[in-house]
Structures are given as C-alpha cells and as structure tokens.
Design a protein around this motif. Sequence first.
Motif, short mmCIF file in Angstrom:
data_model
loop_
_atom_site.label_atom_id
_atom_site.label_comp_id
_atom_site.label_asym_id
_atom_site.label_seq_id
_atom_site.Cartn_x
_atom_site.Cartn_y
_atom_site.Cartn_z
N VAL A 4 14.10 13.89 -8.31
CA VAL A 4 12.73 14.40 -8.37
C VAL A 4 12.00 13.76 -7.21
CG1 VAL A 4 10.54 14.37 -9.62
CG2 VAL A 4 12.66 14.88 -10.83
N ASP A 5 11.46 14.58 -6.31
CA ASP A 5 10.66 14.10 -5.19
C ASP A 5 9.20 14.08 -5.62
OD1 ASP A 5 12.86 13.86 -3.51
OD2 ASP A 5 12.62 15.88 -2.69
N ILE A 6 8.51 12.99 -5.29
CA ILE A 6 7.11 12.84 -5.66
C ILE A 6 6.26 12.91 -4.39
CG2 ILE A 6 5.38 11.38 -6.77
CD1 ILE A 6 7.71 10.15 -8.41
N LEU A 7 5.39 13.90 -4.34
CA LEU A 7 4.51 14.09 -3.19
C LEU A 7 3.05 13.97 -3.64
CD1 LEU A 7 6.39 17.20 -1.78
CD2 LEU A 7 6.51 14.87 -0.89
N MET B 182 3.52 17.69 4.01
CA MET B 182 4.38 16.82 4.81
C MET B 182 3.60 16.02 5.86
SD MET B 182 7.25 16.73 3.53
CE MET B 182 7.42 17.46 1.93
N ASN B 183 2.41 15.58 5.47
CA ASN B 183 1.62 14.67 6.29
C ASN B 183 1.60 13.31 5.59
OD1 ASN B 183 0.76 16.69 8.15
ND2 ASN B 183 -0.68 17.41 6.61
N GLY C 112 4.94 8.46 6.52
CA GLY C 112 5.04 8.41 5.07
C GLY C 112 6.48 8.62 4.63
N GLU C 113 6.73 8.37 3.36
CA GLU C 113 8.05 8.62 2.81
C GLU C 113 7.92 9.46 1.54
OE1 GLU C 113 9.91 5.39 0.21
OE2 GLU C 113 8.66 4.23 1.59
N PRO D 59 0.83 -1.21 0.00
CA PRO D 59 0.00 0.00 0.00
C PRO D 59 0.87 1.26 0.00
CG PRO D 59 -0.09 -1.11 2.12
CD PRO D 59 0.69 -1.99 1.20
N VAL D 60 0.36 2.28 -0.66
CA VAL D 60 1.07 3.54 -0.73
C VAL D 60 1.07 4.18 0.66
CG1 VAL D 60 -0.94 4.91 -1.43
CG2 VAL D 60 1.33 5.67 -2.06
N CYS D 61 2.19 4.70 1.05
CA CYS D 61 2.31 5.41 2.32
C CYS D 61 3.35 6.50 2.08
CB CYS D 61 2.74 4.46 3.43
SG CYS D 61 2.36 5.08 5.07
#
Length: 187
Positions: free
Chosen positions: A180-183, A67-68, A77-78, A59-61
């Motif tokens: 590249v950071d993915i949020l 930043m939650n 989360g990461e 599962p995605v976390c």
Amino acid sequence: MNPWLCVGVLAGLLSSPLHAVSDKDGDGVPDFKDACPGTPVGNTVEANGCSIPVSAPAPVCLMTSQMNPYPSSCHQGEILSIYFDFGSAFVPFEAAAKLAWLAKSIETDHVSLLLQGHTDDIGTEAANYRLSAERADNVAASLAMDFAIPKARITTASFGESMPVAPNNTEIGRQQNRRVDILILVE
C-alpha cells in the motif's frame, strides 16, 4: 551452637539491610553512580542516571498524489509503502512504526492521505483487485483506530496488479509489488 539461635541470627540478618543504598531521585540508579542527580520522576534514564533524550520524529517529506514533494521545503519526497505477505491483507506488525511516524508527522498539517493498494501478478485480476482494496482499507482502519487519523482524511484506491514497481518474475520483485503506497493529498 543452639539451632534456634542460628535461625534467629539468620532472620535478623535477612530482615535488616546490610547495605543501604540511597536513590534520592528515584530513577533506579544509586546516588553514588548517579551522574545526574535530581532527574525528574518518570524520565527514562541511562545507566549513569542521566535522562535519555527523546527525539522528535523526522520531518515528513513524502510525495503528493501529483508526485510533488510535500511539504514544499522538501527537495525530494518519498512514497511511504507498507508491504504485505503473499495473499494477505493483514497489516504487518512492523508497519506500526511507519504509521505512528506518519500520524505524528501530519497531526498539525491540513492534509489528507491517499492509500493505494497493490498486488503482485499471481492470481486472477479480479481477486488481485479485491485484495489490493482490502489492503488499502486495512491500512486506513489502522490509521484511524490505532493512530487517531480521522477517517474523513483518508481516501483509498485499488490498483490490483496494474502498477508494479518491480518485475513479477522473482519473489523479491513480487514482494515489492505487494504493498500500500501512502501519498499526501494537500487540502
């Protein structure tokens, strides 16, 4: 012995099966070795003829742009990061597994993605800003074209060298900054 007779016997031996091996379910494992006879056609099997279980993606976390952790059921989360070679905006082949996992994980969620491009501090500030924008744009293009995430669900931002996550005085630190950071953007 007549040479023509030898050729005839040899041809007969080669054309007839010496050991007929039965594989009734067609999985490539002979019935006498098949611990799971009747495997459905198309299943990938182990050497014993039993199906290899297909695991669902974890599962995605991930982190949101605030930043939650996302989803709220996550305790931590990461930030999913894609790393780049020096001076390159080419999305590395190794990134495909991460991007595929991400796309599969959010396919039913009503979220968008924020892609933040970054560089190390080698080069001019303007060149690094352009390079970080190109990196974010290329990851966005890959997500859209290769993993069917609608472009409307992807936003990019460029930060150049302004947000390092590691010191730029070592090659290892610079490598960590070329990313590249993915949020997650929750709708």
